[in-house]
Design an enzyme around this catalytic site. Structure first.
Site, PDB file in Angstrom:
ATOM      1  N   TYR A  52     -13.829  -0.668   9.995  1.00  0.00           N
ATOM      2  CA  TYR A  52     -12.379  -0.403  10.022  1.00  0.00           C
ATOM      3  C   TYR A  52     -11.823  -0.705  11.418  1.00  0.00           C
ATOM      4  O   TYR A  52     -10.833  -1.430  11.567  1.00  0.00           O
ATOM      5  CB  TYR A  52     -12.149   1.065   9.639  1.00  0.00           C
ATOM      6  N   LYS A  92      -9.272  -3.541  12.645  1.00  0.00           N
ATOM      7  CA  LYS A  92      -7.981  -3.200  13.267  1.00  0.00           C
ATOM      8  C   LYS A  92      -7.804  -3.916  14.620  1.00  0.00           C
ATOM      9  O   LYS A  92      -6.715  -4.385  14.926  1.00  0.00           O
ATOM     10  CB  LYS A  92      -7.844  -1.676  13.429  1.00  0.00           C
ATOM     11  N   ASP A 148      -1.033  -6.936  -5.214  1.00  0.00           N
ATOM     12  CA  ASP A 148      -2.343  -6.863  -4.581  1.00  0.00           C
ATOM     13  C   ASP A 148      -2.246  -7.757  -3.343  1.00  0.00           C
ATOM     14  O   ASP A 148      -1.968  -8.959  -3.465  1.00  0.00           O
ATOM     15  CB  ASP A 148      -3.409  -7.388  -5.565  1.00  0.00           C
ATOM     16  N   GLY A 185      -0.004   5.234  -0.844  1.00  0.00           N
ATOM     17  CA  GLY A 185      -0.975   5.985  -0.044  1.00  0.00           C
ATOM     18  C   GLY A 185      -0.301   7.087   0.754  1.00  0.00           C
ATOM     19  O   GLY A 185       0.875   7.404   0.540  1.00  0.00           O
ATOM     20  N   GLN A 186      -1.067   7.657   1.715  1.00  0.00           N
ATOM     21  CA  GLN A 186      -0.580   8.826   2.458  1.00  0.00           C
ATOM     22  C   GLN A 186       0.704   8.518   3.235  1.00  0.00           C
ATOM     23  O   GLN A 186       1.661   9.276   3.176  1.00  0.00           O
ATOM     24  CB  GLN A 186      -1.666   9.316   3.433  1.00  0.00           C
ATOM     25  N   GLY A 230       0.830  -1.214   0.000  1.00  0.00           N
ATOM     26  CA  GLY A 230       0.000   0.000   0.000  1.00  0.00           C
ATOM     27  C   GLY A 230       0.856   1.253   0.000  1.00  0.00           C
ATOM     28  O   GLY A 230       0.515   2.271   0.609  1.00  0.00           O
TER      29      GLY A 230
HETATM   30  C1  AKB Z   1      -9.019   7.410   9.681  1.00  0.00           C
HETATM   31  O1  AKB Z   1      -9.469   8.532   9.956  1.00  0.00           O
HETATM   32  O2  AKB Z   1      -9.708   6.454   9.308  1.00  0.00           O
HETATM   33  C2  AKB Z   1      -7.531   7.185   9.857  1.00  0.00           C
HETATM   34  C3  AKB Z   1      -7.217   6.629  11.193  1.00  0.00           C
HETATM   35  C4  AKB Z   1      -7.283   7.484  12.400  1.00  0.00           C
HETATM   36  O3  AKB Z   1      -6.912   5.479  11.300  1.00  0.00           O
HETATM   37  N1  AKB Z   1      -6.827   8.414   9.638  1.00  0.00           N
END
Ligand code: AKB
Length: 316
Positions: A142, A146, A53, A11-12, A8
């Protein structure tokens, strides 16, 4: 000599991390990878960039073997706001991507560092000075991926001896690659709009505090944890770290010191606001400080002046 694969990587975090790590470990020893690579991407000028990928274990295997990789920095993930648009896809990429990385690491004796996030916390978590070990019942896909990822990475360490390490990143503010799909992204967009239009409409509401960090500190944290003495690590996946906590109003006030005409308004996105409200206001990062010497260098003042200077230089 470390040979590092970054997933990845366009990305940022990955864009800046590749440049930073190539300076430390050498251009040929840091292999950024991404699912797609534009032909003219600037990272291609300095060294190899591989098409990988993370959902393809075979693709990961191929690159690991070809470059004799010793460490994987696994960044490929779907962030919080984007994840809510397609939770099934977010789960697939975030969990199966990580599982593939851990399996390739187990089979090839590699170390893995992967970021976690403040998103592992939820509405039941203590909001102020959130401890390292506390209630973790996130309400976003998300965050759920995590937390599961942290447990899975710890499992691979305990069960198979894979050297896994992780950091719970707060919102990251950077002047190079823009973030995409995150709840904390407003804290980057605001700078572009302040410079271009002297005005920003925030999708996060007044009074919503979240932890943040300037990218140079985040990059240093990754390398410091990667290099940390394993004997000293009580925790592994993953460490609370932070540098500052502010709401949109405080950030705007700091920006106004440089751009006095700047004005802030609000156009709150209810879905994203709900995510922000479920996260801590401020983190306690004392375990990272104790176990591997973590210490941020940038606060809100120094971050804002550096951001504005860098973006102006870029012609924003
Ligand atoms: C998000 O906002 O989803 C991310 C993070 C805090 O993991 N920048």
């Amino acid at each position: 000599m470390k040979k590092i694969l970054i997933t990845g990587a366009l990305g940022q975090i990955g864009t800046d991390l590749t440049v930073y790590m190539r300076e430390i470990y050498g251009d040929e020893n840091v292999i950024p990878s991404s699912r797609t690579i534009p032909d003219d991407h600037f990272l291609l000028k300095k060294g190899p960039v591989e098409k990988v990928d993370v959902l393809s274990r075979a693709a990961l295997e191929r690159v690991v073997k070809e470059y004799s990789i010793t460490h994987i920095i696994h960044l490929a993930a779907i962030l919080s706001a984007k994840g809510e648009e397609n939770p099934q896809m977010a789960w697939d990429i975030n969990m199966n991507g990580l599982l593939n990385v851990l399996e390739v690491a187990r089979e090839n004796d590699l170390a893995v560092l992967t970021p976690s996030s403040i998103a592992v916390f939820g509405p039941d978590t203590p909001k102020e000075e959130t401890p390292q070990d506390t209630i973790m019942r996130p309400t976003t896909i998300y965050g759920i991926s995590k937390v599961s990822g942290e447990l899975l990475a710890d499992y691979y360490y305990e069960r198979f001896g894979v050297d896994t390490r992780g950091i719970r990143f707060p919102g990251l503010i950077s002047s190079e690659a823009k973030p995409g799909g995150g709840t904390t992204d407003y804290a980057v967009h605001i700078f572009y709009e302040a410079l271009k239009n002297k005005h920003y409409k925030s999708f996060i509401d007044k009074g919503t505090y979240m932890d943040m960090m300037y990218m140079p500190d985040a990059l240093r944290a990754i390398v410091e944890l990667l290099e940390a003495d394993p004997e000293k690590l009580i925790h592994r996946n993953a460490f609370n770290i932070t540098a500052m906590s502010f709401d949109p109003e405080e950030l705007a006030d700091e920006i106004k010191k440089h751009i006095p005409e700047f004005t802030l308004a609000y156009d709150v996105n209810p879905g994203v606001q709900k995510i922000a409200e479920s996260w801590p206001n401020s983190l306690d990062d004392s375990e990272a400080r104790k176990q591997w010497g973590w210490k941020p260098e940038y606060g809100i003042e120094s971050m804002v002046s550096d951001m504005i200077e860098k973006l102006k230089k870029k012609g924003v």
